[in-house]
Design a protein around this motif. Structure first.
Motif, PDB file in Angstrom:
ATOM      1  N   SER A 146      34.869  10.841 -44.489  1.00  0.00           N
ATOM      2  CA  SER A 146      34.878  12.316 -44.401  1.00  0.00           C
ATOM      3  C   SER A 146      36.247  12.821 -43.980  1.00  0.00           C
ATOM      4  O   SER A 146      36.740  13.847 -44.485  1.00  0.00           O
ATOM      5  CB  SER A 146      33.812  12.792 -43.415  1.00  0.00           C
ATOM      6  OG  SER A 146      32.518  12.457 -43.860  1.00  0.00           O
ATOM      7  N   ALA A 147      36.892  12.116 -43.029  1.00  0.00           N
ATOM      8  CA  ALA A 147      38.241  12.515 -42.610  1.00  0.00           C
ATOM      9  C   ALA A 147      39.226  12.379 -43.765  1.00  0.00           C
ATOM     10  O   ALA A 147      40.099  13.242 -43.963  1.00  0.00           O
ATOM     11  CB  ALA A 147      38.683  11.663 -41.427  1.00  0.00           C
ATOM     12  N   GLN A 148      39.117  11.297 -44.535  1.00  0.00           N
ATOM     13  CA  GLN A 148      39.995  11.129 -45.678  1.00  0.00           C
ATOM     14  C   GLN A 148      39.764  12.216 -46.725  1.00  0.00           C
ATOM     15  O   GLN A 148      40.717  12.706 -47.351  1.00  0.00           O
ATOM     16  CB  GLN A 148      39.781   9.749 -46.292  1.00  0.00           C
ATOM     17  CG  GLN A 148      40.253   8.603 -45.411  1.00  0.00           C
ATOM     18  CD  GLN A 148      40.013   7.243 -46.043  1.00  0.00           C
ATOM     19  OE1 GLN A 148      39.500   7.155 -47.169  1.00  0.00           O
ATOM     20  NE2 GLN A 148      40.400   6.178 -45.341  1.00  0.00           N
ATOM     21  N   LEU A 149      38.508  12.612 -46.908  1.00  0.00           N
ATOM     22  CA  LEU A 149      38.200  13.685 -47.847  1.00  0.00           C
ATOM     23  C   LEU A 149      38.796  15.006 -47.369  1.00  0.00           C
ATOM     24  O   LEU A 149      39.364  15.770 -48.168  1.00  0.00           O
ATOM     25  CB  LEU A 149      36.691  13.809 -48.027  1.00  0.00           C
ATOM     26  CG  LEU A 149      36.206  14.974 -48.912  1.00  0.00           C
ATOM     27  CD1 LEU A 149      36.781  14.834 -50.322  1.00  0.00           C
ATOM     28  CD2 LEU A 149      34.678  15.024 -48.943  1.00  0.00           C
ATOM     29  N   ASN A 150      38.690  15.274 -46.056  1.00  0.00           N
ATOM     30  CA  ASN A 150      39.279  16.509 -45.509  1.00  0.00           C
ATOM     31  C   ASN A 150      40.791  16.512 -45.712  1.00  0.00           C
ATOM     32  O   ASN A 150      41.385  17.552 -46.016  1.00  0.00           O
ATOM     33  CB  ASN A 150      38.939  16.635 -44.026  1.00  0.00           C
ATOM     34  CG  ASN A 150      37.467  16.917 -43.790  1.00  0.00           C
ATOM     35  OD1 ASN A 150      36.774  17.442 -44.667  1.00  0.00           O
ATOM     36  ND2 ASN A 150      36.980  16.565 -42.606  1.00  0.00           N
ATOM     37  N   LEU A 151      41.436  15.359 -45.540  1.00  0.00           N
ATOM     38  CA  LEU A 151      42.878  15.271 -45.750  1.00  0.00           C
ATOM     39  C   LEU A 151      43.241  15.542 -47.203  1.00  0.00           C
ATOM     40  O   LEU A 151      44.208  16.259 -47.500  1.00  0.00           O
ATOM     41  CB  LEU A 151      43.374  13.887 -45.325  1.00  0.00           C
ATOM     42  CG  LEU A 151      44.868  13.613 -45.545  1.00  0.00           C
ATOM     43  CD1 LEU A 151      45.722  14.609 -44.775  1.00  0.00           C
ATOM     44  CD2 LEU A 151      45.209  12.187 -45.162  1.00  0.00           C
ATOM     45  N   ALA A 152      42.474  14.986 -48.121  1.00  0.00           N
ATOM     46  CA  ALA A 152      42.741  15.213 -49.544  1.00  0.00           C
ATOM     47  C   ALA A 152      42.572  16.682 -49.907  1.00  0.00           C
ATOM     48  O   ALA A 152      43.366  17.244 -50.675  1.00  0.00           O
ATOM     49  CB  ALA A 152      41.816  14.337 -50.387  1.00  0.00           C
ATOM     50  N   LEU A 210      23.763   0.130 -38.457  1.00  0.00           N
ATOM     51  CA  LEU A 210      23.681   1.594 -38.438  1.00  0.00           C
ATOM     52  C   LEU A 210      24.968   2.192 -37.868  1.00  0.00           C
ATOM     53  O   LEU A 210      25.505   3.190 -38.402  1.00  0.00           O
ATOM     54  CB  LEU A 210      22.480   2.053 -37.617  1.00  0.00           C
ATOM     55  CG  LEU A 210      22.321   3.577 -37.450  1.00  0.00           C
ATOM     56  CD1 LEU A 210      22.198   4.262 -38.810  1.00  0.00           C
ATOM     57  CD2 LEU A 210      21.117   3.901 -36.570  1.00  0.00           C
ATOM     58  N   ASP A 211      25.500   1.605 -36.795  1.00  0.00           N
ATOM     59  CA  ASP A 211      26.746   2.117 -36.205  1.00  0.00           C
ATOM     60  C   ASP A 211      27.900   2.018 -37.198  1.00  0.00           C
ATOM     61  O   ASP A 211      28.708   2.957 -37.336  1.00  0.00           O
ATOM     62  CB  ASP A 211      27.078   1.334 -34.937  1.00  0.00           C
ATOM     63  CG  ASP A 211      26.130   1.665 -33.785  1.00  0.00           C
ATOM     64  OD1 ASP A 211      25.487   2.731 -33.861  1.00  0.00           O
ATOM     65  OD2 ASP A 211      26.036   0.856 -32.831  1.00  0.00           O
ATOM     66  N   MET A 212      28.001   0.878 -37.889  1.00  0.00           N
ATOM     67  CA  MET A 212      29.089   0.718 -38.856  1.00  0.00           C
ATOM     68  C   MET A 212      28.954   1.700 -40.012  1.00  0.00           C
ATOM     69  O   MET A 212      29.953   2.240 -40.505  1.00  0.00           O
ATOM     70  CB  MET A 212      29.114  -0.720 -39.374  1.00  0.00           C
ATOM     71  CG  MET A 212      29.601  -1.747 -38.350  1.00  0.00           C
ATOM     72  SD  MET A 212      29.852  -3.407 -39.064  1.00  0.00           S
ATOM     73  CE  MET A 212      28.165  -3.847 -39.477  1.00  0.00           C
ATOM     74  N   ALA A 213      27.723   1.968 -40.445  1.00  0.00           N
ATOM     75  CA  ALA A 213      27.509   2.930 -41.532  1.00  0.00           C
ATOM     76  C   ALA A 213      27.935   4.327 -41.103  1.00  0.00           C
ATOM     77  O   ALA A 213      28.554   5.086 -41.880  1.00  0.00           O
ATOM     78  CB  ALA A 213      26.058   2.902 -41.966  1.00  0.00           C
ATOM     79  N   ARG A 214      27.642   4.673 -39.854  1.00  0.00           N
ATOM     80  CA  ARG A 214      28.040   6.006 -39.361  1.00  0.00           C
ATOM     81  C   ARG A 214      29.565   6.107 -39.243  1.00  0.00           C
ATOM     82  O   ARG A 214      30.148   7.157 -39.547  1.00  0.00           O
ATOM     83  CB  ARG A 214      27.383   6.259 -38.013  1.00  0.00           C
ATOM     84  CG  ARG A 214      25.881   6.548 -38.105  1.00  0.00           C
ATOM     85  CD  ARG A 214      25.249   6.647 -36.738  1.00  0.00           C
ATOM     86  NE  ARG A 214      23.855   7.073 -36.821  1.00  0.00           N
ATOM     87  CZ  ARG A 214      23.026   7.099 -35.785  1.00  0.00           C
ATOM     88  NH1 ARG A 214      23.442   6.690 -34.578  1.00  0.00           N
ATOM     89  NH2 ARG A 214      21.774   7.498 -35.931  1.00  0.00           N
ATOM     90  N   HIS A 215      30.199   5.042 -38.804  1.00  0.00           N
ATOM     91  CA  HIS A 215      31.662   5.065 -38.718  1.00  0.00           C
ATOM     92  C   HIS A 215      32.292   5.189 -40.107  1.00  0.00           C
ATOM     93  O   HIS A 215      33.319   5.868 -40.266  1.00  0.00           O
ATOM     94  CB  HIS A 215      32.164   3.794 -38.032  1.00  0.00           C
ATOM     95  CG  HIS A 215      31.806   3.731 -36.570  1.00  0.00           C
ATOM     96  ND1 HIS A 215      31.801   4.834 -35.759  1.00  0.00           N
ATOM     97  CD2 HIS A 215      31.420   2.678 -35.784  1.00  0.00           C
ATOM     98  CE1 HIS A 215      31.463   4.498 -34.529  1.00  0.00           C
ATOM     99  NE2 HIS A 215      31.209   3.166 -34.518  1.00  0.00           N
ATOM    100  N   VAL A 218      30.998   6.764 -42.613  1.00  0.00           N
ATOM    101  CA  VAL A 218      30.840   8.177 -43.003  1.00  0.00           C
ATOM    102  C   VAL A 218      31.932   9.028 -42.361  1.00  0.00           C
ATOM    103  O   VAL A 218      32.562   9.883 -43.024  1.00  0.00           O
ATOM    104  CB  VAL A 218      29.439   8.688 -42.613  1.00  0.00           C
ATOM    105  CG1 VAL A 218      29.349  10.204 -42.840  1.00  0.00           C
ATOM    106  CG2 VAL A 218      28.364   7.982 -43.417  1.00  0.00           C
ATOM    107  N   ALA A 219      32.194   8.802 -41.056  1.00  0.00           N
ATOM    108  CA  ALA A 219      33.212   9.589 -40.363  1.00  0.00           C
ATOM    109  C   ALA A 219      34.599   9.331 -40.949  1.00  0.00           C
ATOM    110  O   ALA A 219      35.397  10.260 -41.153  1.00  0.00           O
ATOM    111  CB  ALA A 219      33.191   9.265 -38.873  1.00  0.00           C
ATOM    112  N   ARG A 220      34.914   8.048 -41.237  1.00  0.00           N
ATOM    113  CA  ARG A 220      36.229   7.713 -41.768  1.00  0.00           C
ATOM    114  C   ARG A 220      36.450   8.320 -43.144  1.00  0.00           C
ATOM    115  O   ARG A 220      37.491   8.928 -43.420  1.00  0.00           O
ATOM    116  CB  ARG A 220      36.372   6.192 -41.825  1.00  0.00           C
ATOM    117  CG  ARG A 220      37.670   5.698 -42.453  1.00  0.00           C
ATOM    118  CD  ARG A 220      37.749   4.186 -42.378  1.00  0.00           C
ATOM    119  NE  ARG A 220      36.606   3.563 -43.029  1.00  0.00           N
ATOM    120  CZ  ARG A 220      36.493   3.355 -44.333  1.00  0.00           C
ATOM    121  NH1 ARG A 220      37.467   3.748 -45.151  1.00  0.00           N
ATOM    122  NH2 ARG A 220      35.433   2.750 -44.841  1.00  0.00           N
TER     123      ARG A 220
END
Length: 363
Positions: free
Chosen positions: A156-162, A145-150, A152-154
């Motif tokens: 999402s940040a790449q999507l925001n950068l794009a 679960l922790d790895m899945a949440r990380h 998502v965060a990673r």
């Protein structure tokens, strides 16, 4: 020779007439007083000043650059005015749009995996008391679960950068101004950080000059200084003083704020800057001084209504006033109109006195 009695009488009358005429000419009425305009010499704080060459510069003058790479699709024309936030150039954003779409799909997938890991962990925790599953399996579910949440965060940040890069594919003006130069053309590939165009704000301008470093101690922010272009003169306020010079020029920089002006950026100007400390001095209007090849003088009005000539030694000029080092005292009444036509001792009548009040340009 014997003169006839009647001829003798005629000569006597002629001599008497000539004597009377001469007496009338010598004792005749004086010419009327000359009407003049005067001003009073006053005391003021003045400083020696010099005209320093400078120029009009814009406070907003930038080589606007892009922060993403791409092929130039459109760029503003030279001479075009662009408002703050207006478009300067557009880059091809096809690649970044495709990357953003891919990242959106990856974010959705990672969120689904996180939901699945959350559900599995809930199931293991509800059965933990029965000890059907070993404790290690419960720990593994928590880690998943922790790895899945990380993830998502990673992603999402790449999507925001794009998405940010997609926005930055449209290069906008940071301030209002005129495009004065283009550094790329349509169809060329723009690298990250490369300049697109030079943008100059032609309304937010100031005067810039460099003067000898020895004068730096006399120039302070807030001082008022004259700025002139040919016959036009304005008043500016010292905005900034940079009292640092290099080894070669030995000069420092001065920036002066200007009222709204029509002088374009790049106009050559002259700026009156103090070259020494201010001091108390006697000042008179510039019009009171009569300048001749060998001397300069003023015509002083005496208490009995006549004028006398006083040779003077002039110094620094402040606005339309001139410092007088010798020859004039505070309170002296001086002719400011028609002095060059007056002779010492000539009677005058004051027409319209005016004040010679002076205010120093040094605060």
């Amino acid at each position: 020779m014997t003169i006839a009695p009647h001829l003798a009488r005629s000569l006597l009358l002629l001599g008497a007439g000539i004597g009377s005429s001469l007496a009338l000419a010598e004792g005749g009425t004086k010419p009327p007083p000359v009407m003049v305009e005067i001003a009073t010499a006053r005391a003021a704080r003045v400083a020696p000043r010099a005209w320093i060459p400078g120029s009009i510069v814009s406070r907003d003058d930038a080589r606007v650059a892009g922060i993403v790479a791409g092929r130039v699709q459109w760029i503003a024309e030279v001479g075009q005015r662009v408002e703050a936030g207006g478009v300067l150039a557009r880059l091809d954003d096809t690649v970044v749009k495709l990357r953003a779409a891919e990242l959106q799909a990856q974010v959705a997938r990672s969120k689904a995996q996180a939901e699945l890991a959350r559900a599995q962990l809930d199931r293991y925790e509800s059965l933990a008391a029965t000890k059907i599953y070993p404790a290690s399996q419960l720990d593994e579910a928590r880690a998943q679960l922790d790895m899945a949440r990380h993830d998502v965060a990673r992603l999402s940040a790449q999507l925001n950068l794009a998405e940010y890069e997609m926005q930055q594919s449209t290069i906008r003006a940071p301030f209002s101004g005129v495009v004065t130069e283009r550094f790329t053309q349509r169809g060329e590939f723009l690298q990250i950080g490369a300049a697109v165009a030079r943008l100059v704000n032609t309304e937010n301008v100031e005067a810039r000059a460099t003067a000898a470093l020895a004068f730096a101690g006399n120039v302070k922010p807030g001082q008022v200084a004259a700025i002139r272009v040919a016959l036009e003169e304005k008043r500016g306020t010292v905005r900034a003083v940079v009292p640092v010079g290099d080894d070669r020029s030995r000069q420092f920089e001065v920036r002066l704020a200007l009222p709204k002006t029509q002088w374009p950026v790049g106009t050559a100007v002259e700026i009156s800057l103090p070259t020494g400390a201010d001091r108390n001095a006697v000042v008179v209007p510039r019009d009171a001084i009569v300048i001749r090849q060998t001397q300069s003088y003023v015509m002083r009005v005496t208490p009995n209504g006549t004028v006398e000539r006083r040779e003077v030694d002039s110094g620094s000029a402040v606005d339309d006033l001139v410092e007088i080092r010798s020859g004039v005292a505070v309170g002296d009444r001086l002719v400011v109109r028609g002095a060059e036509r007056l002779e010492p001792g000539q009677a005058v009548t004051v027409a319209q006195p005016r004040s010679a009040a002076a205010t120093s340009l040094i605060q």
